[in-house]
Enzyme design. Sequence first.
Site, PDB file in Angstrom:
ATOM      1  N   LYS A 126      32.456  40.259  39.609  1.00 13.87           N
ATOM      2  CA  LYS A 126      32.439  38.311  39.460  1.00 13.87           C
ATOM      3  C   LYS A 126      32.894  37.273  40.192  1.00 13.87           C
ATOM      4  O   LYS A 126      31.939  37.114  40.275  1.00 13.87           O
ATOM      5  CB  LYS A 126      34.093  38.648  38.100  1.00 13.87           C
ATOM      6  CG  LYS A 126      33.227  39.558  37.314  1.00 13.87           C
ATOM      7  CD  LYS A 126      34.780  39.477  35.934  1.00 13.87           C
ATOM      8  CE  LYS A 126      35.998  39.820  36.645  1.00 13.87           C
ATOM      9  NZ  LYS A 126      35.683  41.151  37.434  1.00 13.87           N
ATOM     10  N   ARG A 145      41.265  37.070  30.170  1.00 10.59           N
ATOM     11  CA  ARG A 145      41.824  37.671  29.956  1.00 10.59           C
ATOM     12  C   ARG A 145      42.190  39.375  28.825  1.00 10.59           C
ATOM     13  O   ARG A 145      42.465  40.248  28.671  1.00 10.59           O
ATOM     14  CB  ARG A 145      42.226  38.006  30.772  1.00 10.59           C
ATOM     15  CG  ARG A 145      41.703  39.096  32.183  1.00 10.59           C
ATOM     16  CD  ARG A 145      43.096  39.619  33.332  1.00 10.59           C
ATOM     17  NE  ARG A 145      42.300  40.367  33.721  1.00 10.59           N
ATOM     18  CZ  ARG A 145      41.763  40.182  35.138  1.00 10.59           C
ATOM     19  NH1 ARG A 145      41.743  39.087  35.813  1.00 10.59           N
ATOM     20  NH2 ARG A 145      41.370  41.005  36.341  1.00 10.59           N
ATOM     21  N   ARG A 153      36.571  48.821  48.534  1.00 11.10           N
ATOM     22  CA  ARG A 153      37.131  47.399  48.749  1.00 11.10           C
ATOM     23  C   ARG A 153      38.097  47.160  50.224  1.00 11.10           C
ATOM     24  O   ARG A 153      39.100  48.041  50.083  1.00 11.10           O
ATOM     25  CB  ARG A 153      37.404  46.469  48.513  1.00 11.10           C
ATOM     26  CG  ARG A 153      37.590  45.272  48.351  1.00 11.10           C
ATOM     27  CD  ARG A 153      37.645  44.071  47.574  1.00 11.10           C
ATOM     28  NE  ARG A 153      38.393  44.445  46.367  1.00 11.10           N
ATOM     29  CZ  ARG A 153      38.692  43.978  45.011  1.00 11.10           C
ATOM     30  NH1 ARG A 153      37.913  42.531  45.008  1.00 11.10           N
ATOM     31  NH2 ARG A 153      38.824  44.633  44.031  1.00 11.10           N
ATOM     32  N   ARG A 178      43.568  45.923  49.367  1.00 11.61           N
ATOM     33  CA  ARG A 178      44.570  45.169  48.057  1.00 11.61           C
ATOM     34  C   ARG A 178      45.280  46.404  47.310  1.00 11.61           C
ATOM     35  O   ARG A 178      44.615  47.654  47.275  1.00 11.61           O
ATOM     36  CB  ARG A 178      43.606  44.715  47.019  1.00 11.61           C
ATOM     37  CG  ARG A 178      43.463  43.203  47.053  1.00 11.61           C
ATOM     38  CD  ARG A 178      42.319  42.384  46.110  1.00 11.61           C
ATOM     39  NE  ARG A 178      42.570  42.870  44.942  1.00 11.61           N
ATOM     40  CZ  ARG A 178      41.827  42.310  43.821  1.00 11.61           C
ATOM     41  NH1 ARG A 178      40.889  41.767  43.858  1.00 11.61           N
ATOM     42  NH2 ARG A 178      42.204  42.806  42.671  1.00 11.61           N
ATOM     43  N   ARG A 224      44.344  49.262  36.289  1.00 15.70           N
ATOM     44  CA  ARG A 224      43.269  48.226  35.575  1.00 15.70           C
ATOM     45  C   ARG A 224      42.411  48.219  34.526  1.00 15.70           C
ATOM     46  O   ARG A 224      42.069  47.557  33.784  1.00 15.70           O
ATOM     47  CB  ARG A 224      42.798  47.137  37.313  1.00 15.70           C
ATOM     48  CG  ARG A 224      43.730  46.995  38.041  1.00 15.70           C
ATOM     49  CD  ARG A 224      43.546  46.814  39.133  1.00 15.70           C
ATOM     50  NE  ARG A 224      42.244  45.844  39.171  1.00 15.70           N
ATOM     51  CZ  ARG A 224      41.648  45.985  40.604  1.00 15.70           C
ATOM     52  NH1 ARG A 224      41.843  46.613  41.585  1.00 15.70           N
ATOM     53  NH2 ARG A 224      40.594  45.253  40.705  1.00 15.70           N
TER      54      ARG A 224
HETATM   55  P1  AP5 Z   1      34.100  41.667  43.412  1.00 15.65           P
HETATM   56  O1  AP5 Z   1      33.241  40.523  43.058  1.00 15.65           O
HETATM   57  O2  AP5 Z   1      35.265  41.011  43.802  1.00 15.65           O
HETATM   58  O3  AP5 Z   1      34.467  42.122  41.861  1.00 15.65           O
HETATM   59  P2  AP5 Z   1      34.930  41.701  40.531  1.00 15.65           P
HETATM   60  O4  AP5 Z   1      34.270  41.661  39.901  1.00 15.65           O
HETATM   61  O5  AP5 Z   1      35.376  40.287  40.959  1.00 15.65           O
HETATM   62  O6  AP5 Z   1      36.207  42.546  41.090  1.00 15.65           O
HETATM   63  P3  AP5 Z   1      38.079  42.011  41.020  1.00 15.65           P
HETATM   64  O7  AP5 Z   1      38.484  43.412  41.613  1.00 15.65           O
HETATM   65  O8  AP5 Z   1      38.351  41.576  41.984  1.00 15.65           O
HETATM   66  O9  AP5 Z   1      38.741  41.876  39.527  1.00 15.65           O
HETATM   67  P4  AP5 Z   1      39.313  42.337  38.734  1.00 15.65           P
HETATM   68  O10 AP5 Z   1      39.312  41.098  37.707  1.00 15.65           O
HETATM   69  O11 AP5 Z   1      40.324  43.265  38.806  1.00 15.65           O
HETATM   70  O12 AP5 Z   1      41.247  41.471  40.404  1.00 15.65           O
HETATM   71  P5  AP5 Z   1      41.658  39.839  39.474  1.00 15.65           P
HETATM   72  O13 AP5 Z   1      41.628  39.687  41.735  1.00 15.65           O
HETATM   73  O14 AP5 Z   1      40.935  38.929  38.915  1.00 15.65           O
HETATM   74  O15 AP5 Z   1      33.849  43.596  44.109  1.00 15.65           O
HETATM   75  C1  AP5 Z   1      34.698  44.171  43.954  1.00 15.65           C
HETATM   76  C2  AP5 Z   1      33.747  45.090  45.196  1.00 15.65           C
HETATM   77  O16 AP5 Z   1      32.445  45.671  44.976  1.00 15.65           O
HETATM   78  C3  AP5 Z   1      33.824  44.509  46.353  1.00 15.65           C
HETATM   79  O17 AP5 Z   1      34.200  45.379  47.828  1.00 15.65           O
HETATM   80  C4  AP5 Z   1      32.617  43.358  46.773  1.00 15.65           C
HETATM   81  O18 AP5 Z   1      32.193  43.849  48.505  1.00 15.65           O
HETATM   82  C5  AP5 Z   1      31.896  45.324  45.796  1.00 15.65           C
HETATM   83  N1  AP5 Z   1      30.187  44.589  45.247  1.00 15.65           N
HETATM   84  C6  AP5 Z   1      30.482  43.258  44.020  1.00 15.65           C
HETATM   85  N2  AP5 Z   1      28.983  43.219  43.751  1.00 15.65           N
HETATM   86  C7  AP5 Z   1      28.748  44.561  44.138  1.00 15.65           C
HETATM   87  C8  AP5 Z   1      26.964  44.487  44.068  1.00 15.65           C
HETATM   88  N3  AP5 Z   1      26.304  44.274  43.202  1.00 15.65           N
HETATM   89  N4  AP5 Z   1      26.432  46.115  44.140  1.00 15.65           N
HETATM   90  C9  AP5 Z   1      27.397  46.608  45.085  1.00 15.65           C
HETATM   91  N5  AP5 Z   1      29.091  46.173  45.562  1.00 15.65           N
HETATM   92  C10 AP5 Z   1      29.161  44.949  45.419  1.00 15.65           C
HETATM   93  O19 AP5 Z   1      42.843  40.608  39.220  1.00 15.65           O
HETATM   94  C11 AP5 Z   1      43.752  40.565  39.707  1.00 15.65           C
HETATM   95  C12 AP5 Z   1      45.280  41.114  38.943  1.00 15.65           C
HETATM   96  O20 AP5 Z   1      45.506  39.559  38.922  1.00 15.65           O
HETATM   97  C13 AP5 Z   1      44.586  41.662  37.708  1.00 15.65           C
HETATM   98  O21 AP5 Z   1      44.901  42.761  37.254  1.00 15.65           O
HETATM   99  C14 AP5 Z   1      46.339  40.943  37.213  1.00 15.65           C
HETATM  100  O22 AP5 Z   1      47.211  42.186  37.122  1.00 15.65           O
HETATM  101  C15 AP5 Z   1      46.064  39.963  37.312  1.00 15.65           C
HETATM  102  N6  AP5 Z   1      45.432  38.841  36.694  1.00 15.65           N
HETATM  103  C16 AP5 Z   1      44.556  37.618  37.120  1.00 15.65           C
HETATM  104  N7  AP5 Z   1      43.834  37.156  36.009  1.00 15.65           N
HETATM  105  C17 AP5 Z   1      44.755  37.330  35.048  1.00 15.65           C
HETATM  106  C18 AP5 Z   1      44.758  36.623  34.014  1.00 15.65           C
HETATM  107  N8  AP5 Z   1      43.953  35.436  33.653  1.00 15.65           N
HETATM  108  N9  AP5 Z   1      46.313  37.055  33.451  1.00 15.65           N
HETATM  109  C19 AP5 Z   1      46.345  37.727  33.643  1.00 15.65           C
HETATM  110  N10 AP5 Z   1      46.932  38.517  34.506  1.00 15.65           N
HETATM  111  C20 AP5 Z   1      45.331  38.527  35.363  1.00 15.65           C
END
Ligand code: AP5
Length: 203
Positions: free
Chosen positions: A13, A83, A122, A155, A166
């Site tokens: 994403k 979420r 990552r 991270r 997660r």
């Molecule tokens: P990436 O692009 O970062 O994927 P992502 O889907 O964005 O994954 P995240 O880990 O960032 O999402 P998340 O939702 O768990 O974390 P967030 O920061 O939102 O890619 C991931 C990896 O894959 C990278 O290394 C990339 O290079 C690789 N990659 C990408 N595309 C690829 C491809 N096509 N092929 C191969 N490799 C690829 O949230 C973190 C925490 O914040 C949550 O756990 C929670 O505690 C809190 N939080 C965030 N939002 C909320 C909310 N709305 N409500 C409550 N708590 C929240």
Amino acid sequence: MNLILLGVPGSGKGTQAKLISKKYNIPHISTGDIFRTKSHKKVIAKYVTKGILVPDKIVLEIIEERISRPDCRSGFILDGFPRNINQAQSLDKYLNSKNKIINKVLYFKLPIQSAIKRLTARRICPICSKNYNLISEPPQKENICDSCNVSLTQRTDDTIKTVKKRLTVYTQNTKPLILYYKNQNKLRELNADKPVNNVFQSI
Ligand code: AP5
């Protein structure tokens, strides 16, 4: 265009949101990135490090303030929000009060095993924040940032234990949003198990 990117952690994403934002010049709003900034880190780290959701009240205040800024007037990309059903309903209610709507929800489909592999591989530069991936985008020198020449970090929530947590939280809380937006006829599914450029082409 007001977009939501929905999908399992690691489905790409954030990666795709940056590309869409650059191409169409609309802001990318990532709640995860906001929570990792210095000003929020202290209060919120206890949730993020454990892989559990930050309380809705905190998240909703942050999102409403962010999307009310002038740069969101002609659109925004929400990454990692909503979420759960309560966040989605509150967002609809808020947007409705501003005569706005969510136009489309892009659902990134990725098998859980691929998500685990991507997340645990990552790495991030602590200086320039560039993201690397030991499988799909490794640095030139092992574990060293190409630009800053310092060791890469992981991270705190990308350890295997927290990644599993997660993914459970996603299944229990976030997955029901697929049906929520399907019922609104806004959901568009895409195969996220392809190289970054191919996923972007599909978008
Ligand atoms: P990436 O692009 O970062 O994927 P992502 O889907 O964005 O994954 P995240 O880990 O960032 O999402 P998340 O939702 O768990 O974390 P967030 O920061 O939102 O890619 C991931 C990896 O894959 C990278 O290394 C990339 O290079 C690789 N990659 C990408 N595309 C690829 C491809 N096509 N092929 C191969 N490799 C690829 O949230 C973190 C925490 O914040 C949550 O756990 C929670 O505690 C809190 N939080 C965030 N939002 C909320 C909310 N709305 N409500 C409550 N708590 C929240």
